[in-house]
Write a protein that holds these residues in place. Structure first.
Motif, mmCIF file in Angstrom:
data_model
loop_
_atom_site.group_PDB
_atom_site.id
_atom_site.type_symbol
_atom_site.label_atom_id
_atom_site.label_comp_id
_atom_site.label_asym_id
_atom_site.label_seq_id
_atom_site.Cartn_x
_atom_site.Cartn_y
_atom_site.Cartn_z
ATOM 1 N N PHE A 99 -3.703 9.887 -4.865
ATOM 2 C CA PHE A 99 -4.434 9.057 -5.823
ATOM 3 C C PHE A 99 -4.021 7.590 -5.711
ATOM 4 O O PHE A 99 -4.860 6.685 -5.838
ATOM 5 C CB PHE A 99 -4.224 9.576 -7.244
ATOM 6 C CG PHE A 99 -4.748 10.963 -7.446
ATOM 7 C CD1 PHE A 99 -6.103 11.198 -7.569
ATOM 8 C CD2 PHE A 99 -3.885 12.053 -7.474
ATOM 9 C CE1 PHE A 99 -6.605 12.482 -7.735
ATOM 10 C CE2 PHE A 99 -4.368 13.338 -7.627
ATOM 11 C CZ PHE A 99 -5.730 13.559 -7.759
ATOM 12 N N ARG A 100 -2.757 7.342 -5.454
ATOM 13 C CA ARG A 100 -2.309 5.967 -5.237
ATOM 14 C C ARG A 100 -2.897 5.422 -3.938
ATOM 15 O O ARG A 100 -3.273 4.251 -3.856
ATOM 16 C CB ARG A 100 -0.783 5.898 -5.197
ATOM 17 C CG ARG A 100 -0.139 6.127 -6.558
ATOM 18 C CD ARG A 100 1.370 6.088 -6.476
ATOM 19 N NE ARG A 100 1.861 4.771 -6.052
ATOM 20 C CZ ARG A 100 3.136 4.507 -5.797
ATOM 21 N NH1 ARG A 100 4.035 5.486 -5.882
ATOM 22 N NH2 ARG A 100 3.514 3.303 -5.439
ATOM 23 N N CYS A 101 -2.987 6.278 -2.940
ATOM 24 C CA CYS A 101 -3.607 5.871 -1.678
ATOM 25 C C CYS A 101 -5.085 5.538 -1.891
ATOM 26 O O CYS A 101 -5.590 4.536 -1.370
ATOM 27 C CB CYS A 101 -3.468 6.974 -0.636
ATOM 28 S SG CYS A 101 -1.750 7.354 -0.163
ATOM 29 N N LEU A 102 -5.768 6.363 -2.663
ATOM 30 C CA LEU A 102 -7.180 6.118 -2.947
ATOM 31 C C LEU A 102 -7.386 4.803 -3.678
ATOM 32 O O LEU A 102 -8.363 4.080 -3.433
ATOM 33 C CB LEU A 102 -7.758 7.268 -3.776
ATOM 34 C CG LEU A 102 -8.064 8.572 -3.034
ATOM 35 C CD1 LEU A 102 -8.419 9.674 -4.030
ATOM 36 C CD2 LEU A 102 -9.192 8.373 -2.033
ATOM 37 N N LEU A 124 -0.636 -2.113 6.764
ATOM 38 C CA LEU A 124 -1.054 -1.305 7.907
ATOM 39 C C LEU A 124 -2.547 -1.484 8.185
ATOM 40 O O LEU A 124 -2.969 -1.529 9.347
ATOM 41 C CB LEU A 124 -0.743 0.171 7.655
ATOM 42 C CG LEU A 124 0.738 0.552 7.646
ATOM 43 C CD1 LEU A 124 0.905 2.024 7.268
ATOM 44 C CD2 LEU A 124 1.393 0.281 8.998
ATOM 45 N N LEU A 125 -3.345 -1.595 7.136
ATOM 46 C CA LEU A 125 -4.778 -1.808 7.327
ATOM 47 C C LEU A 125 -5.039 -3.147 8.003
ATOM 48 O O LEU A 125 -5.945 -3.279 8.830
ATOM 49 C CB LEU A 125 -5.503 -1.746 5.980
ATOM 50 C CG LEU A 125 -5.575 -0.367 5.324
ATOM 51 C CD1 LEU A 125 -6.214 -0.475 3.950
ATOM 52 C CD2 LEU A 125 -6.353 0.609 6.202
ATOM 53 N N HIS A 126 -4.236 -4.130 7.660
ATOM 54 C CA HIS A 126 -4.367 -5.445 8.303
ATOM 55 C C HIS A 126 -4.047 -5.354 9.789
ATOM 56 O O HIS A 126 -4.768 -5.892 10.632
ATOM 57 C CB HIS A 126 -3.426 -6.451 7.624
ATOM 58 C CG HIS A 126 -3.398 -7.792 8.293
ATOM 59 N ND1 HIS A 126 -4.447 -8.681 8.215
ATOM 60 C CD2 HIS A 126 -2.449 -8.386 9.071
ATOM 61 C CE1 HIS A 126 -4.154 -9.768 8.912
ATOM 62 N NE2 HIS A 126 -2.949 -9.610 9.433
ATOM 63 N N ASP A 144 11.775 8.793 -0.889
ATOM 64 C CA ASP A 144 11.970 8.430 -2.296
ATOM 65 C C ASP A 144 11.953 6.918 -2.480
ATOM 66 O O ASP A 144 11.342 6.396 -3.428
ATOM 67 C CB ASP A 144 13.294 8.996 -2.819
ATOM 68 C CG ASP A 144 13.254 10.507 -2.972
ATOM 69 O OD1 ASP A 144 12.146 11.073 -2.995
ATOM 70 O OD2 ASP A 144 14.334 11.129 -3.055
ATOM 71 N N ALA A 145 12.631 6.209 -1.596
ATOM 72 C CA ALA A 145 12.678 4.751 -1.696
ATOM 73 C C ALA A 145 11.319 4.128 -1.386
ATOM 74 O O ALA A 145 10.919 3.123 -1.989
ATOM 75 C CB ALA A 145 13.733 4.194 -0.746
ATOM 76 N N MET A 146 10.572 4.733 -0.468
ATOM 77 C CA MET A 146 9.280 4.190 -0.054
ATOM 78 C C MET A 146 8.193 4.381 -1.107
ATOM 79 O O MET A 146 7.179 3.664 -1.112
ATOM 80 C CB MET A 146 8.854 4.853 1.263
ATOM 81 C CG MET A 146 7.653 4.231 1.939
ATOM 82 S SD MET A 146 7.961 2.577 2.590
ATOM 83 C CE MET A 146 8.629 2.971 4.202
ATOM 84 N N GLU A 147 8.400 5.331 -2.024
ATOM 85 C CA GLU A 147 7.390 5.627 -3.039
ATOM 86 C C GLU A 147 6.927 4.375 -3.793
ATOM 87 O O GLU A 147 5.748 4.230 -4.106
ATOM 88 C CB GLU A 147 7.934 6.646 -4.049
ATOM 89 C CG GLU A 147 8.122 8.050 -3.512
ATOM 90 C CD GLU A 147 6.832 8.838 -3.418
ATOM 91 O OE1 GLU A 147 5.768 8.300 -3.784
ATOM 92 O OE2 GLU A 147 6.899 9.996 -2.974
ATOM 93 N N ASP A 148 7.854 3.483 -4.078
ATOM 94 C CA ASP A 148 7.523 2.292 -4.867
ATOM 95 C C ASP A 148 6.718 1.263 -4.084
ATOM 96 O O ASP A 148 6.206 0.307 -4.677
ATOM 97 C CB ASP A 148 8.803 1.621 -5.384
ATOM 98 C CG ASP A 148 9.535 2.477 -6.411
ATOM 99 O OD1 ASP A 148 8.872 3.305 -7.070
ATOM 100 O OD2 ASP A 148 10.766 2.317 -6.544
ATOM 101 N N SER A 149 6.607 1.446 -2.783
ATOM 102 C CA SER A 149 5.967 0.428 -1.944
ATOM 103 C C SER A 149 4.728 0.937 -1.222
ATOM 104 O O SER A 149 4.250 0.299 -0.278
ATOM 105 C CB SER A 149 6.978 -0.097 -0.915
ATOM 106 O OG SER A 149 8.146 -0.577 -1.541
ATOM 107 N N VAL A 150 4.201 2.068 -1.641
ATOM 108 C CA VAL A 150 3.066 2.692 -0.960
ATOM 109 C C VAL A 150 1.893 1.731 -0.799
ATOM 110 O O VAL A 150 1.327 1.575 0.290
ATOM 111 C CB VAL A 150 2.610 3.964 -1.708
ATOM 112 C CG1 VAL A 150 1.257 4.441 -1.201
ATOM 113 C CG2 VAL A 150 3.639 5.072 -1.540
ATOM 114 N N GLU A 151 1.513 1.067 -1.888
ATOM 115 C CA GLU A 151 0.346 0.190 -1.851
ATOM 116 C C GLU A 151 0.543 -0.975 -0.875
ATOM 117 O O GLU A 151 -0.361 -1.334 -0.110
ATOM 118 C CB GLU A 151 0.032 -0.350 -3.250
ATOM 119 C CG GLU A 151 -0.472 0.701 -4.229
ATOM 120 C CD GLU A 151 0.631 1.505 -4.909
ATOM 121 O OE1 GLU A 151 0.329 2.357 -5.749
ATOM 122 O OE2 GLU A 151 1.817 1.261 -4.580
ATOM 123 N N ILE A 152 1.725 -1.562 -0.912
ATOM 124 C CA ILE A 152 2.027 -2.699 -0.040
ATOM 125 C C ILE A 152 1.978 -2.283 1.420
ATOM 126 O O ILE A 152 1.429 -2.987 2.268
ATOM 127 C CB ILE A 152 3.420 -3.283 -0.373
ATOM 128 C CG1 ILE A 152 3.425 -3.856 -1.785
ATOM 129 C CG2 ILE A 152 3.822 -4.337 0.640
ATOM 130 C CD1 ILE A 152 4.794 -4.284 -2.264
#
Length: 244
Positions: free
Chosen positions: A131-134, A102-104, A89-97
Motif C-alpha cells: 500500500f505504501r508502494c502504491l 529508483l524510478l528516476h 527494518d531500517a529501510m522501512e522508513d525510507s520506502v517512498e524515497i
C-alpha cells in the motif's frame, strides 16, 4: 572478511566523503572503492554498524545514483538491493524515497544500470508494504514520460499479485482510470504494459472484474480477453472464460 564496528567507525566519515565528493585523480575509482567497502559491510550484516550509520549510508548511496559513471551507479544499485534484503527494518522508513529515486534512475539508457534498477524494484515490491508502494506509484501513472510510465505500470503489475481480492477491488478506483488512459498512449510499449497489467488483474479477480472492463473500447477489450485466456490456459490449463 567481516568488517568490525571498530574498524569501520573511523573510516565511515571518509567513506561518506568519498561517495559524496569529487576528488582529484580518479573520483569514480574512489566512489567505487567506498561502495565496495559498504557492500562488504552490508554482507557482514553487523547490526550495530547499520543501527548507527544507516541513514548516512542510505543518503550517500542515493546521491551516487546521479553520478555520470554508469559503473558507479550499477554498484550503488547493487548495494541498495543488498540493503533492501539485509536491512529491511531500517529501510522501512525510507520506502517512498527509495522508490522515487529508483524510478528516476530507471530512465537510464545503459542496460546494466536499467537491469539493476529492475532488481532493486523487484526486491522492494516483493518485500515491503504494497500500500505504501502504491501511494508512490499511482500518482505517477499520469506522467507523460514514457519510460517512467512503463516502469510504474510494471511495478503495479507486480504489486497486484500481493493483494487479496478484496484489497485489490478496493484499490481499483485509484488507478484504473489512469491505466485506461495509458491504454490509449501513442507508445506501443506503454499499451503492451497496460494489457498485461489488466490481464493479471482479470485473472486474479475473474468475472468480478468484467464490469470495470466496460471502460475499454471493443478492440481493447478483445485484446485483454485474448491474452487473459492464453495466460490463464498456460498457468492453470483452463482459459479464463471457462472459469466464469
Amino acid at each position: 572478511m567481516k568488517i568490525s564496528e571498530a574498524a569501520l567507525k573511523p573510516s565511515c566519515l571518509i567513506l561518506f566523503q568519498q561517495i559524496s565528493n569529487e576528488h582529484e585523480g580518479s573520483p569514480s575509482d574512489s566512489k567505487r572503492h567506498a561502495l565496495e567497502q559498504l557492500m562488504e559491510a552490508s554482507i557482514s550484516n553487523d547490526r550495530t554498524i547499520w543501527t548507527k550509520y544507516f541513514n548516512q549510508i542510505l543518503t550517500a548511496v542515493l546521491e551516487v545514483l546521479d553520478h555520470s559513471d554508469s559503473s558507479v551507479k550499477e554498484l550503488a544499485l547493487s548495494l541498495i538491493t543488498e540493503m533492501l534484503k539485509k536491512q529491511k527494518d531500517a529501510m522501512e522508513d525510507s520506502v517512498e524515497i527509495v522508490i522515487d529515486k529508483l524510478l528516476h534512475v530507471s530512465k537510464d539508457t545503459v542496460p546494466k544500470v536499467a537491469n539493476e534498477v529492475d532488481n532493486c524494484l523487484t526486491t522492494l515490491l516483493a518485500q515491503y508494504d504494497p500500500f505504501r508502494c502504491l501511494n508512490v506509484l499511482v500518482p505517477l501513472l499520469v506522467t507523460e514520460d514514457e519510460k517512467t510510465l512503463v516502469t510504474c505500470i510494471n511495478c503495479l503489475t507486480k504489486l497486484v499479485g500481493r493483494l487479496s481480492q478484496e484489497d485489490l477491488m478496493a484499490q481499483l478506483p485509484s488507478f484504473l482510470p489512469s491505466l485506461f488512459d495509458a491504454f490509449g498512449n501513442q507508445s506501443a510499449d506503454v499499451r503492451k504494459t497496460v494489457v498485461f497489467c489488466l490481464v493479471d488483474i482479470y485473472i486474479m479477480l475473474g468475472k468480478a472484474f468484467l464490469p470495470y472492463l466496460e471502460g475499454l473500447n471493443s478492440t481493447q477489450l478483445r485484446l485483454v480477453t485474448i491474452y487473459a485466456n492464453r495466460i490463464s490456459q498456460a498457468r492453470t490449463g483452463v482459459p479464463i472464460d471457462a472459469t466464469q
